[in-house]
Design a protein around this motif. Structure first.
Motif, PDB file in Angstrom:
ATOM      1  N   VAL A 136      72.619  -6.378  34.536  1.00 43.82           N
ATOM      2  CA  VAL A 136      72.424  -7.817  34.735  1.00 43.82           C
ATOM      3  C   VAL A 136      72.127  -8.495  33.404  1.00 43.82           C
ATOM      4  CG1 VAL A 136      70.886  -9.540  35.785  1.00 43.82           C
ATOM      5  CG2 VAL A 136      71.761  -7.637  37.151  1.00 43.82           C
ATOM      6  N   SER A 137      71.356  -7.844  32.553  1.00 46.76           N
ATOM      7  CA  SER A 137      71.056  -8.396  31.236  1.00 46.76           C
ATOM      8  C   SER A 137      72.323  -8.551  30.403  1.00 46.76           C
ATOM      9  CB  SER A 137      70.043  -7.501  30.525  1.00 46.76           C
ATOM     10  OG  SER A 137      69.782  -7.967  29.241  1.00 46.76           O
ATOM     11  N   VAL A 166      74.243 -11.573  31.795  1.00 54.98           N
ATOM     12  CA  VAL A 166      73.607 -12.830  31.395  1.00 54.98           C
ATOM     13  C   VAL A 166      73.905 -13.129  29.925  1.00 54.98           C
ATOM     14  CG1 VAL A 166      71.370 -13.949  31.000  1.00 54.98           C
ATOM     15  CG2 VAL A 166      71.817 -12.760  33.152  1.00 54.98           C
TER      16      VAL A 166
END
Length: 51
Positions: A34-35, A38
């Protein structure tokens, strides 16, 4: 910044998986992914705004 965070989360996730803590390992690996997503979205939006 996000790249280092993603790498740290992935390493922690792999270590947890190797220790047999599958729940924590998968959670950290997902957080790392997810990082990365993003960070990619932020870079794309900044590059798009500069044009």
């Amino acid at each position: 910044m996000f790249g280092m965070l993603a790498a740290a989360l992935a390493i922690i996730g792999l270590v947890r998986l190797l220790q047999g803590q599958a729940g924590f390992g998968v959670a950290f690996l997902v957080a790392g992914f997810v990082s990365v997503v993003v960070a990619y979205a932020l870079v794309r939006s900044v590059n798009a705004s500069r044009r």
